[in-house]
Design an enzyme around this catalytic site. Sequence first.
Site, PDB file in Angstrom:
ATOM      1  N   GLU A 158       0.862  -1.108   0.066  1.00 16.18           N
ATOM      2  CA  GLU A 158       0.029   0.052  -0.103  1.00 16.18           C
ATOM      3  C   GLU A 158       0.765   1.288  -0.048  1.00 16.18           C
ATOM      4  OE1 GLU A 158      -3.281  -0.066   2.976  1.00 16.18           O
ATOM      5  OE2 GLU A 158      -4.183  -1.786   1.856  1.00 16.18           O
ATOM      6  N   GLU A 357      -5.249  -8.763   0.658  1.00 16.28           N
ATOM      7  CA  GLU A 357      -5.975  -8.218   1.764  1.00 16.28           C
ATOM      8  C   GLU A 357      -7.477  -7.923   1.231  1.00 16.28           C
ATOM      9  OE1 GLU A 357      -4.678  -4.962   4.351  1.00 16.28           O
ATOM     10  OE2 GLU A 357      -2.536  -5.580   3.978  1.00 16.28           O
TER      11      GLU A 357
END
Length: 456
Positions: A158, A357
Amino acid sequence: MMKFDSNFLWGASTSAYQVEGAWDEGGKEPSVQDIRPPFPGTTDFKVASDHYHNIKEDVKLFKELGLKAYRFSIAWTRIMPYGKVNEEGIKYYDALINELIKNQIEPIPTVFHFDLPEHLHKNGGWNNRATIKAFIEYCEVLFNHFGDRITYWQTINEQNMLVFAGKVLDGEEKTWKEVFQANHHMLVAQAEAMGLYHRGAYAGKIGPAPNIACVYPKTEKPEDMLAAEYMSSFRNWLFLDAAVYGVYNHKAMRILKALNAVPDITEDDKKVMKENTADFIAFNYYNSMTVSASNGESEKKAKDQQSGFSIEGFFQSEKNEHLKTTKFANWPIDPIGLRVTANQIYDRYRLPMIITENGLGQEDILTDDGMVHDDYRIDYLKAHIEQLGLAINDGVELFGYCPWSAIDLISTHEGFKKRYGFVYVNRTDFDLKDLKRYKKDSFYWYHNVIDNNGLK
Ligand code: BG6
């Protein structure tokens, strides 16, 4: 219901600083996560779920769960504390990787997940070009030591959220100019790492792991559609265009110019980015975004990784009235958005993809007889797996799904009470109790999904 491919990687995820604990053991240097003050009412990361001392027991549970893959991160601070190779850190990840392989679980490591070493942070962190070199030295150690056993490497978790929600993730409040210079250095570091990996002719693949969310226009007004396109370019494609095509997205660049935040980019940087690109895409998905055309409202910063934000003159974050939201932080719940997102990524890049995720954070209750009835989590995951199956039916090349999280761990900023795991860890934010593991209802349910290779 559709069956998935027999090689489909049903997995689950964690990250080092959120699950391991042992923050000052085994020669580890503190990371930015260890030195920043915890958010009010939440614990620090010193003990976490004590995974560090429980590898065998935890991997045994993962095996019982049926996992075919375990996506975890390696702590830079264990491998290269203060810039020097630490054999104890290498031994720790050797033990974890070998234990996974022994149990037929594919280890899928992330090189860097929000936990920059303290000494690099003190020297300016990613704003200092020297961090690129430090990252490459660290990657070289990883590839040399573990490369023989790893098929899928993820570079940076991320990166886009470090940019947009950096204050929450590593405690730093920076100007746009600083944020995008740091981001540029990360993009170059990632490209150099991918180049290093490819030149080493290792047997596996390497790719980025951004958080990608499709962006809806609030209405059918063309201005809102344009706003959605702008947000998507800025939030999503800037990061994937750089990793896959080695270039800056043109609409994102237009926003950077307006924000006076165009980074210094050397000719060498451009070359490195262009020549070294990703083999596959790992992405995290929690929710979609909704925007309208900016009506002159001033800029709004992202509260955290999954919340919207506004850039004056380009797009304005809006609530999506059609979606329910999570109890924690009010994140929209949008399983169809996962199908839309996966299709959008595949349309643009045509690379194999894995979801690294996706999950629901909630306060769970351990009953007196040691059970956790987390039907809300089962509903969430079931709805997302359904859409993932439909995305594969659409033709998207998805080879794995790793929900967050394999076992309870500490949320980035909402403490231990916000649980995501299939396995309950008996502790609270301020009482470590016995850290015993309990299987939640979702554990048995996910086991059946994996066993059945799809939903029944
Ligand atoms: C992702 C991160 O943004 O979301 C994880 O990669 C994080 O580290 C997860 O834990 C869930 O977010 P949170 O804030 O609830 O922990």
